[in-house]
Motif scaffolding. Sequence first.
Motif, PDB file in Angstrom:
ATOM      1  N   GLU A  36     -10.561  15.458  -3.008  1.00  0.00           N
ATOM      2  CA  GLU A  36     -11.519  14.818  -3.918  1.00  0.00           C
ATOM      3  C   GLU A  36     -11.212  13.326  -4.034  1.00  0.00           C
ATOM      4  O   GLU A  36     -10.098  12.900  -3.801  1.00  0.00           O
ATOM      5  N   LYS A  37     -12.241  12.576  -4.425  1.00  0.00           N
ATOM      6  CA  LYS A  37     -12.084  11.115  -4.446  1.00  0.00           C
ATOM      7  C   LYS A  37     -11.539  10.607  -5.778  1.00  0.00           C
ATOM      8  O   LYS A  37     -12.062  10.969  -6.839  1.00  0.00           O
ATOM      9  N   TYR A  38     -10.538   9.762  -5.703  1.00  0.00           N
ATOM     10  CA  TYR A  38      -9.948   9.135  -6.892  1.00  0.00           C
ATOM     11  C   TYR A  38      -9.785   7.642  -6.647  1.00  0.00           C
ATOM     12  O   TYR A  38      -9.449   7.243  -5.532  1.00  0.00           O
ATOM     13  N   PHE A  39      -9.993   6.861  -7.690  1.00  0.00           N
ATOM     14  CA  PHE A  39      -9.574   5.471  -7.635  1.00  0.00           C
ATOM     15  C   PHE A  39      -8.102   5.447  -7.998  1.00  0.00           C
ATOM     16  O   PHE A  39      -7.707   5.989  -9.035  1.00  0.00           O
ATOM     17  N   MET A  40      -7.293   4.846  -7.146  1.00  0.00           N
ATOM     18  CA  MET A  40      -5.875   4.707  -7.458  1.00  0.00           C
ATOM     19  C   MET A  40      -5.743   3.366  -8.158  1.00  0.00           C
ATOM     20  O   MET A  40      -5.926   2.329  -7.540  1.00  0.00           O
ATOM     21  N   LEU A 189       4.999  -0.368  -7.773  1.00  0.00           N
ATOM     22  CA  LEU A 189       3.612  -0.261  -8.211  1.00  0.00           C
ATOM     23  C   LEU A 189       3.431   1.044  -8.978  1.00  0.00           C
ATOM     24  O   LEU A 189       3.683   2.125  -8.445  1.00  0.00           O
ATOM     25  N   VAL A 190       3.008   0.941 -10.234  1.00  0.00           N
ATOM     26  CA  VAL A 190       2.744   2.135 -11.048  1.00  0.00           C
ATOM     27  C   VAL A 190       1.231   2.320 -11.108  1.00  0.00           C
ATOM     28  O   VAL A 190       0.495   1.378 -11.402  1.00  0.00           O
ATOM     29  N   VAL A 191       0.787   3.541 -10.776  1.00  0.00           N
ATOM     30  CA  VAL A 191      -0.656   3.786 -10.684  1.00  0.00           C
ATOM     31  C   VAL A 191      -1.073   5.002 -11.501  1.00  0.00           C
ATOM     32  O   VAL A 191      -0.244   5.836 -11.871  1.00  0.00           O
ATOM     33  N   LYS A 192      -2.381   5.059 -11.757  1.00  0.00           N
ATOM     34  CA  LYS A 192      -2.972   6.286 -12.293  1.00  0.00           C
ATOM     35  C   LYS A 192      -4.153   6.629 -11.397  1.00  0.00           C
ATOM     36  O   LYS A 192      -4.637   5.783 -10.626  1.00  0.00           O
ATOM     37  N   PHE A 193      -4.616   7.856 -11.487  1.00  0.00           N
ATOM     38  CA  PHE A 193      -5.703   8.315 -10.640  1.00  0.00           C
ATOM     39  C   PHE A 193      -6.931   8.578 -11.505  1.00  0.00           C
ATOM     40  O   PHE A 193      -6.871   9.358 -12.440  1.00  0.00           O
ATOM     41  N   VAL A 194      -8.018   7.902 -11.177  1.00  0.00           N
ATOM     42  CA  VAL A 194      -9.247   8.046 -11.945  1.00  0.00           C
ATOM     43  C   VAL A 194     -10.271   8.726 -11.045  1.00  0.00           C
ATOM     44  O   VAL A 194     -10.574   8.223  -9.965  1.00  0.00           O
ATOM     45  N   LYS A 195     -10.769   9.866 -11.489  1.00  0.00           N
ATOM     46  CA  LYS A 195     -11.687  10.630 -10.644  1.00  0.00           C
ATOM     47  C   LYS A 195     -12.928   9.800 -10.352  1.00  0.00           C
ATOM     48  O   LYS A 195     -13.579   9.292 -11.261  1.00  0.00           O
ATOM     49  N   ALA A 196     -13.244   9.627  -9.069  1.00  0.00           N
ATOM     50  CA  ALA A 196     -14.333   8.727  -8.682  1.00  0.00           C
ATOM     51  C   ALA A 196     -15.674   9.257  -9.147  1.00  0.00           C
ATOM     52  O   ALA A 196     -16.526   8.505  -9.595  1.00  0.00           O
ATOM     53  N   ASP A 197     -15.887  10.561  -9.072  1.00  0.00           N
ATOM     54  CA  ASP A 197     -17.195  11.108  -9.437  1.00  0.00           C
ATOM     55  C   ASP A 197     -17.462  10.935 -10.925  1.00  0.00           C
ATOM     56  O   ASP A 197     -18.580  10.699 -11.329  1.00  0.00           O
ATOM     57  N   ASP A 198     -16.408  11.026 -11.742  1.00  0.00           N
ATOM     58  CA  ASP A 198     -16.586  10.815 -13.177  1.00  0.00           C
ATOM     59  C   ASP A 198     -16.943   9.366 -13.451  1.00  0.00           C
ATOM     60  O   ASP A 198     -17.840   9.070 -14.221  1.00  0.00           O
ATOM     61  N   ALA A 199     -16.231   8.491 -12.767  1.00  0.00           N
ATOM     62  CA  ALA A 199     -16.439   7.070 -13.001  1.00  0.00           C
ATOM     63  C   ALA A 199     -17.870   6.680 -12.665  1.00  0.00           C
ATOM     64  O   ALA A 199     -18.455   5.803 -13.284  1.00  0.00           O
TER      65      ALA A 199
END
Length: 221
Positions: A36-40, A189-199
């Motif tokens: 699934e697609k996520y913005f990192m 680099l500290v990241v979070k994953f934001v679900k692309a479809d939700d965004a």
Amino acid sequence: MKKPSVTSFLITLLLSAAVCAHGTTESNGNPVKVGEKYFMQPVKTEHNNGGGLVPAATNILPSCPLGITQTRLPYQQGIPVTFRYTETIDRDFITTNTSINIEFRSDIWPVCNEFSKLWAVDDSSSAKEPAIIIGGKHKSPNSAFKIQNVTVEEHTYKLTTSYGTVGTTPGAWLSAPQLLVTNDESKTLVVKFVKADDANKATTSATSRVEKLGLRMFPFY
Ligand SMILES: *[C@@H]1O[C@H](CO)[C@@H](O)[C@H](O)[C@H]1NC(C)=O
Ligand SMILES: *[C@@H]1O[C@H](CO)[C@@H](O)[C@H](O)[C@H]1NC(C)=O
């Protein structure tokens, strides 16, 4: 009937806790799913504007393969990625500390199309801190990443490779942070994953707006 249901409830709770403990979570606390697609997204701090990750040339003269840069524009989500295991693992969610491939997903990709969109460590480089580039291979050791826990805030992670931890350094494009491998913890680099479809849930035009924004700065920064 009361007792068994409480017991089974507890068992379910324990099982789900066991799964959660090892699963990677996106920004809302849901499991990060394979494919699934996520913005990192780099976590916003005093020193980091929280802008997303985009492909960019690693030198002033554009050349392939591209590297990866954090946009200097806050609120810009970057280009989404997908994750999959490098080995055959029968799970539909991503666990920490397990080898995965990371791949950019965009319909718009104007340059360097002869390269894959898999992330990799530039192991051809003799640099002490080699760049992360785009053009990896599924089974290649330089294309294996692991998501690891960090304690910065909930649902935040770092990425590691067998060459070191993924960090950033001021890059060629207006000193926008460029991704590389480093053993210097101050660069992690500290990241979070934001679900692309939700965004982008609202409409498909929202999706294309995001992609057009990505295109406007790609491959420049
Ligand atoms: C990651 O953190 C969770 C919760 O803090 C913990 O249960 C889990 O074992 C950790 N995983 C690794 C690989 O360190
Ligand atoms: C991560 O996995 C390696 C082996 O693949 C293991 O040696 C190490 O202890 C693990 N780390 C954590 C934090 O679980």
